[in-house]
Motif scaffolding. Structure first.
Motif, PDB file in Angstrom:
ATOM      1  N   SER A  24       0.794  -1.214   0.000  1.00  0.00           N
ATOM      2  CA  SER A  24       0.000   0.000   0.000  1.00  0.00           C
ATOM      3  C   SER A  24       0.835   1.277   0.000  1.00  0.00           C
ATOM      4  N   ASN A  25       1.910   1.298   0.804  1.00  0.00           N
ATOM      5  CA  ASN A  25       2.766   2.486   0.911  1.00  0.00           C
ATOM      6  C   ASN A  25       1.980   3.745   1.234  1.00  0.00           C
ATOM      7  N   ILE A  26       0.991   3.628   2.102  1.00  0.00           N
ATOM      8  CA  ILE A  26       0.182   4.769   2.509  1.00  0.00           C
ATOM      9  C   ILE A  26       0.913   5.538   3.598  1.00  0.00           C
ATOM     10  N   GLN A  27       0.890   6.855   3.472  1.00  0.00           N
ATOM     11  CA  GLN A  27       1.507   7.704   4.482  1.00  0.00           C
ATOM     12  C   GLN A  27       0.429   8.563   5.125  1.00  0.00           C
ATOM     13  N   VAL A  28       0.660   8.933   6.366  1.00  0.00           N
ATOM     14  CA  VAL A  28      -0.279   9.781   7.087  1.00  0.00           C
ATOM     15  C   VAL A  28       0.484  10.977   7.641  1.00  0.00           C
ATOM     16  N   LYS A  29      -0.074  12.154   7.399  1.00  0.00           N
ATOM     17  CA  LYS A  29       0.482  13.382   7.957  1.00  0.00           C
ATOM     18  C   LYS A  29      -0.494  13.910   9.000  1.00  0.00           C
ATOM     19  N   LEU A  30       0.017  14.328  10.122  1.00  0.00           N
ATOM     20  CA  LEU A  30      -0.788  14.956  11.158  1.00  0.00           C
ATOM     21  C   LEU A  30      -0.245  16.347  11.372  1.00  0.00           C
ATOM     22  N   ASP A  31      -1.066  17.335  11.071  1.00  0.00           N
ATOM     23  CA  ASP A  31      -0.657  18.739  11.168  1.00  0.00           C
ATOM     24  C   ASP A  31       0.659  19.003  10.439  1.00  0.00           C
ATOM     25  N   GLY A  32       0.814  18.395   9.269  1.00  0.00           N
ATOM     26  CA  GLY A  32       1.967  18.653   8.415  1.00  0.00           C
ATOM     27  C   GLY A  32       3.167  17.757   8.644  1.00  0.00           C
ATOM     28  N   SER A  33       3.178  16.962   9.704  1.00  0.00           N
ATOM     29  CA  SER A  33       4.304  16.062   9.987  1.00  0.00           C
ATOM     30  C   SER A  33       3.897  14.615   9.728  1.00  0.00           C
ATOM     31  N   TYR A  34       4.798  13.855   9.134  1.00  0.00           N
ATOM     32  CA  TYR A  34       4.516  12.448   8.878  1.00  0.00           C
ATOM     33  C   TYR A  34       4.453  11.677  10.187  1.00  0.00           C
ATOM     34  N   VAL A  35       3.446  10.811  10.305  1.00  0.00           N
ATOM     35  CA  VAL A  35       3.296   9.954  11.480  1.00  0.00           C
ATOM     36  C   VAL A  35       4.166   8.726  11.263  1.00  0.00           C
ATOM     37  N   LYS A  36       4.974   8.395  12.274  1.00  0.00           N
ATOM     38  CA  LYS A  36       5.811   7.192  12.207  1.00  0.00           C
ATOM     39  C   LYS A  36       5.089   6.086  12.955  1.00  0.00           C
ATOM     40  N   PHE A  37       4.923   4.967  12.292  1.00  0.00           N
ATOM     41  CA  PHE A  37       4.231   3.826  12.878  1.00  0.00           C
ATOM     42  C   PHE A  37       5.256   2.771  13.248  1.00  0.00           C
ATOM     43  N   SER A  38       5.113   2.210  14.448  1.00  0.00           N
ATOM     44  CA  SER A  38       6.006   1.118  14.834  1.00  0.00           C
ATOM     45  C   SER A  38       5.252  -0.179  14.555  1.00  0.00           C
ATOM     46  N   GLY A  39       5.749  -0.938  13.629  1.00  0.00           N
ATOM     47  CA  GLY A  39       5.074  -2.182  13.261  1.00  0.00           C
ATOM     48  C   GLY A  39       4.234  -2.001  12.021  1.00  0.00           C
ATOM     49  N   GLN A  40       2.947  -2.288  12.135  1.00  0.00           N
ATOM     50  CA  GLN A  40       2.025  -2.256  11.006  1.00  0.00           C
ATOM     51  C   GLN A  40       1.843  -0.849  10.451  1.00  0.00           C
ATOM     52  N   GLU A  41       1.924  -0.738   9.155  1.00  0.00           N
ATOM     53  CA  GLU A  41       1.699   0.525   8.451  1.00  0.00           C
ATOM     54  C   GLU A  41       0.226   0.630   8.057  1.00  0.00           C
ATOM     55  N   PRO A  52      -3.225   2.204  12.061  1.00  0.00           N
ATOM     56  CA  PRO A  52      -3.004   1.675  13.404  1.00  0.00           C
ATOM     57  C   PRO A  52      -3.492   2.684  14.442  1.00  0.00           C
ATOM     58  N   LEU A  53      -4.365   2.236  15.282  1.00  0.00           N
ATOM     59  CA  LEU A  53      -4.980   3.092  16.293  1.00  0.00           C
ATOM     60  C   LEU A  53      -3.923   3.800  17.141  1.00  0.00           C
ATOM     61  N   ARG A  54      -2.951   3.043  17.652  1.00  0.00           N
ATOM     62  CA  ARG A  54      -1.939   3.610  18.549  1.00  0.00           C
ATOM     63  C   ARG A  54      -1.155   4.738  17.867  1.00  0.00           C
ATOM     64  N   GLY A  55      -0.736   4.531  16.637  1.00  0.00           N
ATOM     65  CA  GLY A  55       0.074   5.525  15.940  1.00  0.00           C
ATOM     66  C   GLY A  55      -0.618   6.861  15.789  1.00  0.00           C
ATOM     67  N   ILE A  56      -1.914   6.841  15.553  1.00  0.00           N
ATOM     68  CA  ILE A  56      -2.656   8.084  15.367  1.00  0.00           C
ATOM     69  C   ILE A  56      -3.030   8.711  16.712  1.00  0.00           C
ATOM     70  N   PHE A  57      -3.683   7.929  17.560  1.00  0.00           N
ATOM     71  CA  PHE A  57      -4.252   8.503  18.773  1.00  0.00           C
ATOM     72  C   PHE A  57      -3.212   8.920  19.812  1.00  0.00           C
ATOM     73  N   GLU A  58      -2.083   8.245  19.882  1.00  0.00           N
ATOM     74  CA  GLU A  58      -1.036   8.725  20.786  1.00  0.00           C
ATOM     75  C   GLU A  58      -0.527  10.084  20.324  1.00  0.00           C
ATOM     76  N   ASN A  59      -0.446  10.276  19.006  1.00  0.00           N
ATOM     77  CA  ASN A  59      -0.026  11.571  18.471  1.00  0.00           C
ATOM     78  C   ASN A  59      -1.073  12.662  18.706  1.00  0.00           C
TER      79      ASN A  59
END
Length: 161
Positions: A24-41, A52-59
């Motif tokens: 998929s190579n999907i990327q997610v930006k939150l307020d202009g910064s790329y979110v780094k996911f540990s594990g599953q993309e 991944p719930l953790r990657g977004i909501f912790e940010n």
């Protein structure tokens, strides 16, 4: 021979759709910064972008607790409590049920949630760029410009989250 190989590869992709998710190579930006996911993309499941719930909501400032017995994640921030159970097509925010168009699910050890579900929880704007496969989340919400073509796709139901 080439035809046989092409048919074989097509059958493998149909029989094992998980193999196509990794590409998929999907990327997610939150307020202009790329979110780094540990594990599953992030990936696409049933035509929906799953993150991944953790990657977004912790940010977004949430604390997350996991109950392995019930396979339920509980997220807390300020006066907001979110409960999401694996396999469910609904989750709750402060006890109020919200629908998911694709059930929450575990993929490679990460609880995955449809990207659009974030809008049910936080006052954010989400814009999808299909060309770069990038989801941009603006928090707090601000107007996110879209093209006429994107608006047409959204209105016709052809847009992919």
């Amino acid at each position: 021979m080439k035809k046989k190989i092409a048919i074989l590869l097509s059958c493998v992709c149909i029989a094992f759709p998980a193999l196509t998710y990794a590409q998929s190579n999907i990327q997610v930006k939150l307020d202009g910064s790329y979110v780094k996911f540990s594990g599953q993309e992030p990936t696409v499941i049933n035509n929906r972008t799953m993150v991944p719930l953790r990657g977004i909501f912790e940010n977004l400032g949430y604390s997350i607790e996991w109950d392995a017995n019930t396979k339920t994640a509980t997220l807390n921030k300020d006066n907001k409590s979110i409960s999401i159970q694996t396999g469910a097509d609904r989750f709750s925010v402060n006890g109020v049920g919200k629908e998911l168009d694709v059930p929450a699910q575990i993929l490679n050890g990460s609880l995955m949630l449809p990207l659009r579900a974030i809008e049910s929880v936080e006052f954010v704007g989400i814009k999808w760029d299909g060309e770069t496969k990038t989801a941009s989340i603006t928090h707090p919400f601000s107007v996110v410009p879209i093209t006429v073509e994107e608006a047409d796709k959204m209105l016709s139901g052809d847009a992919t989250d």
